[in-house]
Design a protein around this motif. Structure first.
Motif, PDB file in Angstrom:
ATOM      1  N   GLY A   2      -8.627  -0.667   0.584  1.00 21.43           N
ATOM      2  CA  GLY A   2      -8.922  -1.880   1.324  1.00 21.43           C
ATOM      3  C   GLY A   2     -10.240  -2.417   0.852  1.00 21.43           C
ATOM      4  N   PRO A   3     -10.513  -3.636   0.986  1.00 23.94           N
ATOM      5  CA  PRO A   3      -9.649  -4.677   1.517  1.00 23.94           C
ATOM      6  C   PRO A   3      -8.545  -5.054   0.526  1.00 23.94           C
ATOM      7  CG  PRO A   3     -11.663  -5.650   0.671  1.00 23.94           C
ATOM      8  CD  PRO A   3     -11.809  -4.142   0.559  1.00 23.94           C
ATOM      9  N   VAL A   4      -7.718  -5.996   0.935  1.00 26.44           N
ATOM     10  CA  VAL A   4      -6.632  -6.477   0.083  1.00 26.44           C
ATOM     11  C   VAL A   4      -7.230  -7.002  -1.226  1.00 26.44           C
ATOM     12  CG1 VAL A   4      -4.801  -8.207  -0.120  1.00 26.44           C
ATOM     13  CG2 VAL A   4      -5.236  -7.105   2.093  1.00 26.44           C
ATOM     14  N   VAL A  39       2.126  -0.798  10.702  1.00 21.38           N
ATOM     15  CA  VAL A  39       2.656  -1.941   9.961  1.00 21.38           C
ATOM     16  C   VAL A  39       2.341  -1.778   8.480  1.00 21.38           C
ATOM     17  CG1 VAL A  39       2.392  -4.435   9.606  1.00 21.38           C
ATOM     18  CG2 VAL A  39       2.497  -3.493  11.920  1.00 21.38           C
ATOM     19  N   LEU A  40       3.316  -2.096   7.653  1.00 26.37           N
ATOM     20  CA  LEU A  40       3.133  -2.128   6.207  1.00 26.37           C
ATOM     21  C   LEU A  40       3.164  -3.589   5.774  1.00 26.37           C
ATOM     22  CD1 LEU A  40       5.711   0.603   5.134  1.00 26.37           C
ATOM     23  CD2 LEU A  40       3.243   0.864   5.396  1.00 26.37           C
ATOM     24  N   THR A  51       0.845  -1.191   0.000  1.00 28.39           N
ATOM     25  CA  THR A  51       0.000   0.000   0.000  1.00 28.39           C
ATOM     26  C   THR A  51       0.879   1.239   0.000  1.00 28.39           C
ATOM     27  OG1 THR A  51      -0.172  -0.053   2.397  1.00 28.39           O
ATOM     28  CG2 THR A  51      -1.968  -1.053   1.155  1.00 28.39           C
ATOM     29  N   ARG A  52       0.408   2.244  -0.712  1.00 29.09           N
ATOM     30  CA  ARG A  52       1.098   3.529  -0.752  1.00 29.09           C
ATOM     31  C   ARG A  52       0.031   4.593  -0.938  1.00 29.09           C
ATOM     32  NH1 ARG A  52       4.895   3.060  -5.092  1.00 29.09           N
ATOM     33  NH2 ARG A  52       3.275   3.824  -6.473  1.00 29.09           N
ATOM     34  N   ARG A  53       0.058   5.584  -0.098  1.00 27.33           N
ATOM     35  CA  ARG A  53      -0.925   6.667  -0.142  1.00 27.33           C
ATOM     36  C   ARG A  53      -2.359   6.150  -0.104  1.00 27.33           C
ATOM     37  NH1 ARG A  53       2.260   8.329  -4.653  1.00 27.33           N
ATOM     38  NH2 ARG A  53       4.129   9.294  -3.840  1.00 27.33           N
ATOM     39  N   PRO A  86       6.940  -2.137 -14.504  1.00 25.13           N
ATOM     40  CA  PRO A  86       5.504  -2.200 -14.778  1.00 25.13           C
ATOM     41  C   PRO A  86       4.732  -2.162 -13.461  1.00 25.13           C
ATOM     42  CG  PRO A  86       6.693  -3.959 -15.916  1.00 25.13           C
ATOM     43  CD  PRO A  86       7.650  -3.325 -14.972  1.00 25.13           C
ATOM     44  N   GLU A  87       3.688  -1.345 -13.405  1.00 23.86           N
ATOM     45  CA  GLU A  87       2.914  -1.269 -12.167  1.00 23.86           C
ATOM     46  C   GLU A  87       1.436  -1.057 -12.441  1.00 23.86           C
ATOM     47  OE1 GLU A  87       3.169   2.427  -9.683  1.00 23.86           O
ATOM     48  OE2 GLU A  87       4.875   2.824 -11.002  1.00 23.86           O
ATOM     49  N   HIS A  88       0.652  -1.430 -11.447  1.00 26.76           N
ATOM     50  CA  HIS A  88      -0.802  -1.288 -11.507  1.00 26.76           C
ATOM     51  C   HIS A  88      -1.260  -0.771 -10.150  1.00 26.76           C
ATOM     52  CE1 HIS A  88      -5.003  -2.234 -12.381  1.00 26.76           C
ATOM     53  NE2 HIS A  88      -5.068  -2.693 -11.146  1.00 26.76           N
ATOM     54  N   THR A  89      -2.131   0.230 -10.157  1.00 21.92           N
ATOM     55  CA  THR A  89      -2.713   0.757  -8.928  1.00 21.92           C
ATOM     56  C   THR A  89      -4.173   0.322  -8.881  1.00 21.92           C
ATOM     57  OG1 THR A  89      -1.247   2.667  -8.961  1.00 21.92           O
ATOM     58  CG2 THR A  89      -3.228   2.829  -7.591  1.00 21.92           C
ATOM     59  N   PHE A  90      -4.553  -0.299  -7.769  1.00 16.51           N
ATOM     60  CA  PHE A  90      -5.942  -0.719  -7.587  1.00 16.51           C
ATOM     61  C   PHE A  90      -6.770   0.494  -7.165  1.00 16.51           C
ATOM     62  CE2 PHE A  90      -3.444  -4.542  -7.158  1.00 16.51           C
ATOM     63  CZ  PHE A  90      -4.158  -5.459  -7.916  1.00 16.51           C
TER      64      PHE A  90
END
Length: 95
Positions: free
Chosen positions: A38-40, A79-80, A11-13, A30-34
């Motif tokens: 939450g939830p995971v 916690v991260l 998680t970030r921001r 390569p990245e993807h932002t959901f």
């Protein structure tokens, strides 16, 4: 791009991010932002995101979870959660 790589999710921001670690390159990972914090993201969500990025889990690979702290060496720090899985380029993508 051939071989195996590590995909990680954290998680970030306030949002979950999935990215594929590309070592020994200056290429952008390569990245993807959901769209949610939450939830995971579900296993299906993660596999679909990897597919969009051109990757798939290596057969029999499982997500491994670890925890870290937002502030190193501070036991009261939030916690991260970080997840990782071995992936490979999808057949016919980037080959």
């Amino acid at each position: 791009m051939a071989g195996e790589f590590t995909a990680q999710m954290s998680t970030r921001r306030g949002r979950w991010h999935l990215y594929v670690v590309l070592m020994n390159t200056t290429a952008r990972w390569p990245e993807h932002t959901f769209d949610r914090g939450g939830p995971v993201p579900t296993l299906t969500d993660r596999v679909n995101a990897l597919s969009v990025l051109g990757f798939e889990p290596v057969p029999d690979a499982e997500w491994q979870w670890t925890e870290d702290s937002e502030t190193p060496f501070d036991p009261s720090s939030p916690v991260l959660l970080i997840a990782a899985i071995r992936v490979r380029s999808r057949a016919g993508v980037g080959a």
